[in-house]
Every structure is written in C-alpha cells, then in structure tokens.
Design an enzyme around this catalytic site. Structure first.
Site: not given
Length: 388
Positions: A140-141, A259, A229
């Site tokens: 996917d990268g 966070d 994304n």
C-alpha cells in the site's frame, strides 16, 4: 488542462471550497490522456460505483513504474514489466532515479534495459504532464508514494500486490500482461479515492532563514500537501497529553485531549483510523473521518463530517507541550503556538484502477486483508433440540 499532445483543452473546476454535502467536485481528467467515461444515467452528483469506467482521449504512450525500494524479491517482476512495456507495448517508461541506482540493478542483465528507461528525481523533476498512467509494484505504501508525487491531477494508478498487506493493491502479478493490456485498451473500472488538501501554516520564527519558507504571507510560511490516507496530530516525544483545538468552518467544536487526533479520508479510514476505533468508510462516500487517539474522555467517539467542510487544528493556549503532525506517515514536523493546520477535501482525487469494480474490490480487501467479520458459524439445531 491544456495538453499539446492531445490538442484538447479541458476546463477544470474551480478550487474554491464548496459548502455542498457532496464536497468539492473532483476533476475527471487524470494526467495527459485519461478521463472518466461520462455516465448519462447518473443522478445529481451520485454515480453508481460499478459504472465508473476509465477511458482514454488518445492511446497512452508513457507509464511511471513505482517499485518498493530495497526489496530483492521485486527485481525480477520489475525487469519483466519494463521489458514488456518497452518492447511489446512500445511505451516510454519512467522510473525514479534512486531505483535505477540500486546496486542490485547494476548487474549486467539490467544494463541494456536501463538505456530504455527515463529517470526523474523526487522534488526536483516535474513529470505531471509526462506520465499517462502509473503502475505500482509493492504494498500500500507504493500507492501513497505515487499520490505524493502529484500535487494536482493524478494519472490512473494500477497497483500490484507484491507487499505485505495489500489492501489498496488488488492486482496479482501472475497475470500482469493481460491486465496491463486491458488498461492500455481502456477496458477497466476505476474508483476515485478522495484526498485531503492540507495547509500547514507556521508563524515566523526569528531564527528561521528565508530559504526555509515555501510560501511567505505576512512573515509566516505555508506548506501545501495532498494527502491520501490521513493527517495525524499527536503529542510526539512528550509524556504530556496532546491538547489541540479543532475548528470546523471557523467554529470551535472541541478540544482534543489525549494522544492525538486522526483526520482521514474514506480510503484512510481502514488504516490508522480503524486501529484507533473508527468505522470503515467506502472510498466512494464523500466524507472526512475525525478519530481521537486514546482520548482522556469516555464520550469522545469518532465522527464523520461532510467532505465540503474546512477543518482547522491549532495548539491550545493552555497546552503543556508542542504537537507534531505527519501526513501519510511522512513530512513529520512540530506544531508550535500560533501554527495551524487547515484540512479540506481536495479537488484532485487518485483514480485507482479496480480489479473488478469499486464495491467488490473493497469487500474483498476487507475479507482477505482485515478478516472482517470472520467467525466460526453457529451450528443448526437438531430436531430434538428444536422441540425444547
């Protein structure tokens, strides 16, 4: 888009942000020669995902190959694909220079092939009007990286599953010749994966040099990005809670204490966001997902907002520490007091070529990659048990 090779001029929609629930109207021309086949049966702005087909104004002549670097298992597929495209399809092949400079490709069998390949350098060479479509070899990268290379119109992307997860890479390399041929002939379904248009504005700091500034406005610097994304704002190396204000169309809607927070596209909803508890959104849905990361509140749940809104994230005035932002896992940078991150849906989606169609491909990825709703089936009742 005015392309001299096509002798055609396409009028692109204005980049002015819309307040429509459908979000910005995406461009329907992708690269120099590809466009979306018009569907006369479409109602309003909503099109049947299964009817989205790719077509070419003129036959494609150039292709960009993106290969996962430092992966020896991809050398042979990469070589086979380059030979097929250059010798059998007579296409111009573009490859990033660092791929060709890989010592593993410097072997004798690649020498003659390298002479037929055009190279470019990221952030130095503009290939936006040179590439007709893109082929990704890896996970996917590689698709995320392909998106980052094009800040406006993106050529159609065909992604082969040669990585680990492969949620966004529906094609298997075993039948690459027939599959690539179908794409070249314009026989392919396509899904438009919306992107986020992100502006990171940083207040001018006395110690910063003029050379570091991308776009200067009143002493501040603004950097523009296209994100496929997600945008992640987190607490970075600090042990304190992240404390950032979230605005929607200029109105403060909440302060995120935890966070961090994830702002994702529908495509990104199945990435970091789903791991943080968000719902999964089909890429055809015009929306933006807002997901807190470990919020210090039992009631802070992920929400979905219309694609047409403008989000803004700033550091709260009483925050104990700085925040950090990353875009598709890259371009990580610190956010200080007075800085801001503006996010809205981009007018330039990524046209991702489907193996079958947008609906079937998505559910196939949910089942095969994420094992969605995998459960041992309940056994039926016997006749004796039914009586009780």
């Amino acid at each position: 888009l005015n392309n001299l090779d096509n002798f055609q001029i396409y009028s692109q929609p204005t980049r002015k942000r819309t307040q429509s629930l459908h979000g910005p109207s995406p461009v329907t021309t992708f690269g120099p020669k590809a466009c979306m086949l018009k569907n006369p049966k479409a109602v309003m702005h909503i099109q049947d995902p299964a009817s989205q087909r790719l077509t070419w104004n003129k036959p494609p002549k150039s292709v960009l190959i993106i290969k996962k670097i430092r992966d020896a298992s991809l050398l042979q597929p990469f070589k086979e694909l380059c030979i097929f495209l250059t010798q059998q399809k007579n296409m111009i092949v573009y490859v990033e220079r660092k791929i060709i400079e890989d010592p593993a490709i410097a072997i004798e069998s690649f020498v003659s092939l390298k002479k037929k390949i055009c190279t470019f350098r990221e952030d130095y060479d503009d290939i936006s009007n040179c590439v007709d479509f893109i082929i990704c070899l890896g996970g996917d990268g590689t698709l995320l990286y392909a998106s980052s290379l094009f800040q406006e119109s993106v050529p159609p992307v065909m992604a082969f599953h040669l990585g680990s997860l492969g949620f966004l890479t529906p094609f298997k390399f075993d039948t690459y010749q027939s599959q690539v041929t179908q794409v070249i002939e314009g026989n392919a379904a396509v899904i438009l994966r919306s992107r986020l248009e992100v502006k990171v504005m940083k207040k001018n700091r006395e110690k910063e040099s003029v050379e570091e500034i991308s776009l200067v406005t009143n002493g501040d610097k603004t950097m523009h990005y296209q994100v496929l994304n997600e945008v992640v704002v987190d607490r970075g190396p600090s042990s304190y809670l992240s404390n950032v204000d979230l605005f929607l169309d200029g109105h403060l809607i909440t302060t995120v204490q935890g966070d961090g927070v994830i702002v994702s596209t529908p495509t990104g909803s199945t990435a970091y966001a789903v791991a943080a508890g968000a719902s999964m959104i089909h890429p055809n849905v015009p929306a933006i997902m807002i997901t807190p990361i470990c919020p210090h509140s039992l009631s802070f749940r992920p929400i979905v907002v219309p694609a047409g809104v403008e989000l803004k994230i700033t550091l709260s005035h009483d925050a104990r520490n700085m925040a950090w932002v990353s875009l598709d896992g890259r371009k990580r940078q610190e956010i200080a007091y007075g800085d801001s991150i503006t996010i809205t849906t981009s007018c330039f989606p990524v046209p991702s070529i489907c193996f079958r169609d947008p609906v079937n491909d998505w559910f196939e990825s949910l089942a095969q990659c994420l094992h969605w709703n995998v459960r041992k089936k309940q056994s039926h009742l016997s006749s004796e048990e039914e009586e009780f």
